[in-house]
Scaffold this motif. Structure first.
Motif, PDB file in Angstrom:
ATOM      1  N   HIS B  14      42.725  40.581  30.157  1.00 31.55           N
ATOM      2  CA  HIS B  14      43.175  39.801  31.312  1.00 31.55           C
ATOM      3  C   HIS B  14      42.436  38.468  31.267  1.00 31.55           C
ATOM      4  O   HIS B  14      41.451  38.265  31.980  1.00 31.55           O
ATOM      5  CB  HIS B  14      42.905  40.572  32.619  1.00 31.55           C
ATOM      6  N   CYS B  19      38.785  42.084  34.365  1.00 29.87           N
ATOM      7  CA  CYS B  19      39.475  43.340  34.118  1.00 29.87           C
ATOM      8  C   CYS B  19      38.725  44.365  34.952  1.00 29.87           C
ATOM      9  O   CYS B  19      37.533  44.593  34.742  1.00 29.87           O
ATOM     10  CB  CYS B  19      39.440  43.686  32.634  1.00 29.87           C
ATOM     11  N   SER B  33      45.498  48.877  31.661  1.00 33.75           N
ATOM     12  CA  SER B  33      44.409  48.055  32.192  1.00 33.75           C
ATOM     13  C   SER B  33      44.957  47.290  33.384  1.00 33.75           C
ATOM     14  O   SER B  33      46.165  47.068  33.477  1.00 33.75           O
ATOM     15  CB  SER B  33      43.912  47.067  31.127  1.00 33.75           C
ATOM     16  N   CYS B  34      44.078  46.896  34.296  1.00 30.96           N
ATOM     17  CA  CYS B  34      44.541  46.131  35.450  1.00 30.96           C
ATOM     18  C   CYS B  34      43.456  45.141  35.847  1.00 30.96           C
ATOM     19  O   CYS B  34      42.281  45.326  35.518  1.00 30.96           O
ATOM     20  CB  CYS B  34      44.880  47.057  36.612  1.00 30.96           C
ATOM     21  N   ARG B  38      46.426  40.177  38.898  1.00 39.29           N
ATOM     22  CA  ARG B  38      47.496  40.902  39.594  1.00 39.29           C
ATOM     23  C   ARG B  38      48.420  41.678  38.660  1.00 39.29           C
ATOM     24  O   ARG B  38      49.464  42.163  39.105  1.00 39.29           O
ATOM     25  CB  ARG B  38      48.359  39.966  40.447  1.00 39.29           C
ATOM     26  N   SER B  39      48.068  41.765  37.381  1.00 41.97           N
ATOM     27  CA  SER B  39      48.963  42.462  36.462  1.00 41.97           C
ATOM     28  C   SER B  39      48.350  43.745  35.924  1.00 41.97           C
ATOM     29  O   SER B  39      47.150  43.975  36.022  1.00 41.97           O
ATOM     30  CB  SER B  39      49.340  41.545  35.306  1.00 41.97           C
ATOM     31  N   ILE B  40      49.251  44.548  35.366  1.00 44.14           N
ATOM     32  CA  ILE B  40      48.864  45.780  34.685  1.00 44.14           C
ATOM     33  C   ILE B  40      49.360  45.616  33.265  1.00 44.14           C
ATOM     34  O   ILE B  40      50.475  45.130  33.058  1.00 44.14           O
ATOM     35  CB  ILE B  40      49.573  46.995  35.325  1.00 44.14           C
ATOM     36  N   ARG B  41      48.552  45.993  32.297  1.00 45.96           N
ATOM     37  CA  ARG B  41      48.992  45.906  30.914  1.00 45.96           C
ATOM     38  C   ARG B  41      48.857  47.271  30.264  1.00 45.96           C
ATOM     39  O   ARG B  41      47.918  48.009  30.537  1.00 45.96           O
ATOM     40  CB  ARG B  41      48.154  44.885  30.143  1.00 45.96           C
ATOM     41  N   VAL B  64      44.983  43.981  41.216  1.00 44.73           N
ATOM     42  CA  VAL B  64      45.233  45.396  41.012  1.00 44.73           C
ATOM     43  C   VAL B  64      43.879  45.991  40.673  1.00 44.73           C
ATOM     44  O   VAL B  64      43.260  45.613  39.673  1.00 44.73           O
ATOM     45  CB  VAL B  64      46.251  45.669  39.874  1.00 44.73           C
ATOM     46  N   VAL B  67      44.292  51.933  38.246  1.00 48.23           N
ATOM     47  CA  VAL B  67      45.549  52.536  37.816  1.00 48.23           C
ATOM     48  C   VAL B  67      45.272  53.986  37.450  1.00 48.23           C
ATOM     49  O   VAL B  67      44.153  54.325  37.057  1.00 48.23           O
ATOM     50  CB  VAL B  67      46.183  51.803  36.605  1.00 48.23           C
ATOM     51  N   SER B  78      49.425  52.389  40.745  1.00 47.37           N
ATOM     52  CA  SER B  78      48.501  51.251  40.772  1.00 47.37           C
ATOM     53  C   SER B  78      48.079  50.957  42.201  1.00 47.37           C
ATOM     54  O   SER B  78      48.918  50.923  43.105  1.00 47.37           O
ATOM     55  CB  SER B  78      49.158  50.018  40.148  1.00 47.37           C
ATOM     56  N   SER B  80      46.233  48.360  44.868  1.00 50.17           N
ATOM     57  CA  SER B  80      46.006  46.919  44.940  1.00 50.17           C
ATOM     58  C   SER B  80      45.368  46.438  46.236  1.00 50.17           C
ATOM     59  O   SER B  80      45.474  47.063  47.285  1.00 50.17           O
ATOM     60  CB  SER B  80      47.344  46.203  44.726  1.00 50.17           C
TER      61      SER B  80
END
Lengths: 160, 339
Positions: B14, B19, B33-34, B38-41, B64, B67, B78, B80
């Protein structure tokens, strides 16, 4: 001289918390620590108070001697700031803590860990405030609150 | 001790953000990962490296924080700071948000799936822990709101085999919950930590619980059932939990995460001093008063605070970690000789 005795008085109270790390760092290279402390102070002194049209320096919320820097290991420092809020109001004290943290996170060029405390005896709920301003998850969430963020941004913006 | 943990790969998961958390799927083939962006990968292994298979970017309006994969591996939840919990359904490499759970008053700090797959728990800065039931039609219903903690609840986890829930809080305690008649109740409060408890991890058997704290210690707690041999007093039919070991003097700053490997029994920690540590129980130690030795200590594992450590559930010794510097790292842990 005043600066040194100021450093010693709260180094003593923090020595247990820092579990022995303090004496070694402070004794070894005092001049470098002083220079680093001044670097920190230069960044925080211009932060504006959330309520009044003055800087934290002008209101004596922060002073040169309120910053302590200790070396953790090579090129990595522990910065401790003890500020004195102008009024014993919880939310303002927390807000000042937030401003200090955000500005230093953005502007301090050297690798550091940061601890911010209200100077002892200046607030009735200082333990509660200290806990909040040193909880990075709480700080991160606060900065995602648009209203709080806006106030902090206005306080930390560099003067023209 | 540095040699017990070898770096396999470092990935900017991130970038320009932090992260916060990592979670392996049940088969250990994917890592979610989050972060603060604001994203999740979703990451998968390709050759010797890790590649990003999907980016789940539209689910949340704020950070986020955690997860969690469902036990079947087909869903990802997830949690947040935007006060919601999203449930994502996996369809090959794609994830679709199928439900958004609302109700918490402010930031959701953690989400966890029960081993049965039909219960979910969430917790929040609003001091509550919520238990949700999910049915065959993917419908979620809140079945309990638990207000036992007096402050921000940082983490929730389920027992590996029983329908037992544990939570960790800013109020310095750990609480345990179980279902009684038709409702969930708090049946034990674990006191001892002197500051915020950030995370929890059960040992493979579920008899012991590890907790880590801002007080720079890790505590191990053991469950004693009524009628136990050791003579530990229980309250009626409820088990009692006692602190049987405290790991202090090892961490120089807040311990943000602890992870108990279910394959090897090794205990990994993520610390605010940028280091990763691994502990193992001394084989000859008394189970009622165990002693743990530090078997790996990697200072500067990351350039900033380590927020999470996660053991791969299928590959022994494979550890993932992530940091405030936005990076994720993979490590091979090998127990040092002579232990």
């Amino acid at each position: 001289m005043e600066q040194v005795s100021g450093l010693l008085s709260w180094a003593l109270s923090r020595v247990l918390w820092l579990s022995g790390r303090s004496e070694r760092g402070a004794a070894r290279q005092p001049r470098i620590m002083e220079e680093k402390a001044l670097e920190v102070y230069d960044i925080i002194r211009t932060i504006r108070d959330p309520e009044k049209p003055n800087t934290l320096e002008e209101l004596e919320v922060v002073t040169e001697s309120c910053v302590e820097v200790k070396e953790i290991h090579e090129e990595d420092y522990l910065v401790i700031i003890r500020f004195t809020p102008t009024v014993p109001h919880c939310s303002l004290a927390t807000l000042i803590g937030l401003c200090l943290r955000v500005k230093l996170q953005r502007c301090l060029p050297f690798k550091h860990k940061l601890e911010i405390y209200i100077s002892e005896g200046t607030h009735s709920t200082e333990e509660d405030i200290n806990k909040q301003i040193n909880d990075k998850e709480r700080v991160a969430a606060a900065m995602e609150n648009p209203n709080l963020r806006e106030i902090v941004e206005q306080c930390v913006i560099e003067p023209d | 001790m540095k040699d017990s943990l070898i770096l396999l790969a470092r990935v900017p998961a991130h970038p320009d953000s932090r992260c916060w958390f990592l979670a392996w799927n049940p088969t250990g083939t994917l890592l979610a990962s989050c972060g603060g962006d604001r994203s999740i990968r979703i990451w998968g292994k390709e050759g010797d490296g890790w590649v990003c298979k999907s980016v789940l970017a539209e689910g949340h309006q704020r950070t986020v924080r955690k997860v969690a994969w469902s036990p079947c591996g087909n869903y990802l939840a997830s949690a947040s700071f935007d006060a919601t919990t999203c449930i994502w359904k996996k369809n090959q490499d794609d994830f679709e948000c199928v439900t958004t759970l609302e109700g918490h008053e402010n930031e959701v700090k953690s989400v966890a799936w029960a081993p049965s797959g039909s219960l979910l728990a969430t917790c929040s800065r609003d001091k509550s822990v919520w238990v949700w039931e999910v049915d065959e039609e993917d419908e979620y219903e809140c079945v309990s709101v638990l207000n036992s903690h007096t402050q921000d609840v940082k983490h929730v986890i389920w027992h590996p085999s029983q329908e037992l829930l544990a939570s960790a809080s800013y109020d310095d305690t750990v609480k345990l919950y179980r279902e009684e008649e038709d409702d969930w109740v708090c049946y034990a409060t674990l006191e001892g930590h002197e500051s915020t408890v950030w995370s929890l991890s059960f040992d493979p058997s579920g008899q012991r619980l590890a907790s880590c704290s801002d007080d720079r210690t890790v505590r191990i707690w053991r469950q004693y059932l009524p009628g136990n041999e050791q003579g530990v007093v229980c309250n009626g039919s409820d088990p009692t939990w006692k602190c049987i070991c405290t790991l202090s003097g090892f961490h120089s700053r807040t311990v943000y995460d602890v992870s108990w490997c279910h394959l090897t029994g090794a205990l990994a920690t993520a610390c605010g001093d940028d280091a990763i540590r691994v502990f193992e129980e001394d084989p000859s130690s008394d189970p009622q008063q165990p002693s743990f030795s530090l078997t790996a200590h990697l200072p500067q594992a990351h350039s900033q605070d380590v927020n999470c450590v996660a053991w791969n559930p299928k590959e022994p010794g494979l550890l993932a970690s992530c940091s405030d510097d936005g990076e994720m790292a993979f490590w091979k842990y090998q127990r040092p000789e002579g232990l």
